[in-house]
Design a protein around this motif. Sequence first.
Motif, PDB file in Angstrom:
ATOM      1  N   LYS A 130       0.804  -1.221   0.000  1.00 23.30           N
ATOM      2  CA  LYS A 130       0.000   0.000   0.000  1.00 23.30           C
ATOM      3  C   LYS A 130       0.837   1.272   0.000  1.00 23.30           C
ATOM      4  O   LYS A 130       0.389   2.300  -0.527  1.00 23.30           O
ATOM      5  CB  LYS A 130      -0.928   0.008   1.221  1.00 23.30           C
ATOM      6  N   THR A 131       2.038   1.233   0.575  1.00 22.15           N
ATOM      7  CA  THR A 131       2.767   2.480   0.821  1.00 22.15           C
ATOM      8  C   THR A 131       4.202   2.498   0.303  1.00 22.15           C
ATOM      9  O   THR A 131       4.880   3.515   0.457  1.00 22.15           O
ATOM     10  CB  THR A 131       2.807   2.780   2.329  1.00 22.15           C
ATOM     11  N   GLY A 132       4.679   1.400  -0.301  1.00 23.78           N
ATOM     12  CA  GLY A 132       6.106   1.299  -0.588  1.00 23.78           C
ATOM     13  C   GLY A 132       6.569   1.822  -1.931  1.00 23.78           C
ATOM     14  O   GLY A 132       7.728   1.617  -2.299  1.00 23.78           O
ATOM     15  N   GLU A 133       5.709   2.495  -2.656  1.00 24.29           N
ATOM     16  CA  GLU A 133       6.067   2.864  -4.031  1.00 24.29           C
ATOM     17  C   GLU A 133       7.297   3.756  -4.127  1.00 24.29           C
ATOM     18  O   GLU A 133       7.968   3.789  -5.165  1.00 24.29           O
ATOM     19  CB  GLU A 133       4.880   3.563  -4.697  1.00 24.29           C
ATOM     20  N   VAL A 156       3.087  -5.640 -22.817  1.00 24.98           N
ATOM     21  CA  VAL A 156       3.669  -6.110 -21.562  1.00 24.98           C
ATOM     22  C   VAL A 156       2.548  -6.302 -20.548  1.00 24.98           C
ATOM     23  O   VAL A 156       1.768  -5.383 -20.282  1.00 24.98           O
ATOM     24  CB  VAL A 156       4.712  -5.113 -21.020  1.00 24.98           C
ATOM     25  N   ILE A 157       2.458  -7.511 -19.996  1.00 26.09           N
ATOM     26  CA  ILE A 157       1.408  -7.836 -19.029  1.00 26.09           C
ATOM     27  C   ILE A 157       2.057  -8.354 -17.748  1.00 26.09           C
ATOM     28  O   ILE A 157       2.984  -9.172 -17.789  1.00 26.09           O
ATOM     29  CB  ILE A 157       0.448  -8.900 -19.597  1.00 26.09           C
ATOM     30  N   PHE A 158       1.576  -7.860 -16.621  1.00 29.27           N
ATOM     31  CA  PHE A 158       2.092  -8.271 -15.314  1.00 29.27           C
ATOM     32  C   PHE A 158       1.104  -9.238 -14.662  1.00 29.27           C
ATOM     33  O   PHE A 158      -0.095  -8.969 -14.608  1.00 29.27           O
ATOM     34  CB  PHE A 158       2.294  -7.048 -14.416  1.00 29.27           C
ATOM     35  N   ASN A 159       1.632 -10.360 -14.168  1.00 26.02           N
ATOM     36  CA  ASN A 159       0.824 -11.369 -13.481  1.00 26.02           C
ATOM     37  C   ASN A 159       1.488 -11.654 -12.140  1.00 26.02           C
ATOM     38  O   ASN A 159       2.474 -12.385 -12.070  1.00 26.02           O
ATOM     39  CB  ASN A 159       0.735 -12.639 -14.328  1.00 26.02           C
ATOM     40  N   THR A 160       0.959 -11.076 -11.081  1.00 21.69           N
ATOM     41  CA  THR A 160       1.626 -11.087  -9.782  1.00 21.69           C
ATOM     42  C   THR A 160       0.686 -11.548  -8.680  1.00 21.69           C
ATOM     43  O   THR A 160      -0.539 -11.420  -8.817  1.00 21.69           O
ATOM     44  CB  THR A 160       2.165  -9.680  -9.450  1.00 21.69           C
ATOM     45  N   ASN A 161       1.260 -12.048  -7.602  1.00 25.64           N
ATOM     46  CA  ASN A 161       0.455 -12.442  -6.452  1.00 25.64           C
ATOM     47  C   ASN A 161       0.299 -11.321  -5.435  1.00 25.64           C
ATOM     48  O   ASN A 161      -0.104 -11.568  -4.297  1.00 25.64           O
ATOM     49  CB  ASN A 161       1.037 -13.690  -5.788  1.00 25.64           C
ATOM     50  N   ARG A 162       0.600 -10.110  -5.837  1.00 26.36           N
ATOM     51  CA  ARG A 162       0.161  -8.974  -5.006  1.00 26.36           C
ATOM     52  C   ARG A 162      -1.368  -8.975  -4.966  1.00 26.36           C
ATOM     53  O   ARG A 162      -2.024  -9.485  -5.866  1.00 26.36           O
ATOM     54  CB  ARG A 162       0.687  -7.659  -5.590  1.00 26.36           C
ATOM     55  N   ASN A 166      -5.097  -4.170  -3.356  1.00 16.43           N
ATOM     56  CA  ASN A 166      -4.111  -3.085  -3.421  1.00 16.43           C
ATOM     57  C   ASN A 166      -3.739  -2.762  -4.867  1.00 16.43           C
ATOM     58  O   ASN A 166      -2.627  -2.307  -5.138  1.00 16.43           O
ATOM     59  CB  ASN A 166      -2.856  -3.476  -2.642  1.00 16.43           C
ATOM     60  N   ALA A 167      -4.660  -2.967  -5.784  1.00 11.57           N
ATOM     61  CA  ALA A 167      -4.359  -2.811  -7.208  1.00 11.57           C
ATOM     62  C   ALA A 167      -3.848  -1.406  -7.532  1.00 11.57           C
ATOM     63  O   ALA A 167      -2.847  -1.258  -8.254  1.00 11.57           O
ATOM     64  CB  ALA A 167      -5.599  -3.123  -8.043  1.00 11.57           C
ATOM     65  N   VAL A 171      -0.200  -0.454  -9.193  1.00  8.83           N
ATOM     66  CA  VAL A 171      -0.054   0.330 -10.427  1.00  8.83           C
ATOM     67  C   VAL A 171       0.923   1.478 -10.207  1.00  8.83           C
ATOM     68  O   VAL A 171       1.802   1.734 -11.042  1.00  8.83           O
ATOM     69  CB  VAL A 171      -1.430   0.856 -10.889  1.00  8.83           C
ATOM     70  N   ARG A 172       0.798   2.160  -9.079  1.00 14.48           N
ATOM     71  CA  ARG A 172       1.702   3.287  -8.787  1.00 14.48           C
ATOM     72  C   ARG A 172       3.137   2.811  -8.597  1.00 14.48           C
ATOM     73  O   ARG A 172       4.088   3.468  -9.043  1.00 14.48           O
ATOM     74  CB  ARG A 172       1.219   4.042  -7.543  1.00 14.48           C
ATOM     75  N   ALA A 173       3.307   1.669  -7.926  1.00 13.49           N
ATOM     76  CA  ALA A 173       4.651   1.154  -7.694  1.00 13.49           C
ATOM     77  C   ALA A 173       5.325   0.767  -9.004  1.00 13.49           C
ATOM     78  O   ALA A 173       6.519   1.042  -9.213  1.00 13.49           O
ATOM     79  CB  ALA A 173       4.594  -0.042  -6.745  1.00 13.49           C
TER      80      ALA A 173
END
Length: 293
Positions: A130-133, A156-162, A166-167, A171-173
């Motif tokens: 949530k805050t680490g960007e 480019v597509i991101f597939n993450t277990n985040r 917290n989408a 996105v910001r990070a």
Amino acid sequence: MSMPKRLGWGLLLAPLAACATVAPSPAPPVNPPAGMRYLYGSGEGAAISAQAWNALLAYVSARVKARPEDSVVLADGASLAAPRFVPCGDKPFAAVFDVDETVMLNTGYEYHDAKTGKGFDAADWDAWEKTGEGAVGPVPGADQGLAALRGLGVTVIFNTNRSAANADATVRAIKAAGLGDAVHGQTLYLSGDDAMGSRKDGRRATIAARYCVIAMGGDQLGDFSDLFNAGPLNAEKAVPARRVATLQPPVAGLWGNGWFVMPNPVYGSGLKGGFDDIFPMDKRWAPPAIGEK
């Protein structure tokens, strides 16, 4: 000297017993763990990442010029021993990547982990998402690599277990790490987007239904197929078998040819096993006793 009846030896010694059970606070680590030194600080770690990205770009460039019949995503019902892949047809090209320690370094979180020494903490990780960007950066070569892929016309597509909760923060990070824009549900897929939890095959299938996926990158075997973490390969003593599974034909031919692994000696499914799992009995050695040759 006799003790007053209302005090007694038990009450006198109780404070001493309590003090004896209090463990001293651990001293703060002098240095980060070896894996963190390698991944976040070493030139060698950076060189391996850059090497992987150079190889990935060369591979993708060739595939863009000569359209493949199949993507590099395993089809439903495929196995590691008999892999089948989702057909490409005339779908647009895409490359799919895990995020954490594949394209983005979580430097701030790992600093916190190293300084506290308490290991992974779910609440801390959620707060980090949530805050680490402001404390992230690109994996060496990833920012230039992703830009080059987009220049080739590859999505480019991101597939993450985040977490999907917290989408917006993810996105910001991704943006803050210099990795470009991501849109949840289009070019960003997260844990919670389907009912499969941390398993990624469902999300991969969704992506492969829309795109010809010509390359995938990750730092864990599960970033390529959930089969690496299923059944016998998910057993407590599966470390040797899991290693063998990565090296059996035809899977072995995919590494560097559609599937690209980034180094991560810090955390994840690769850091398992005891002495008996890692060191075969016929490959052990000890110095000869004094006087022996």
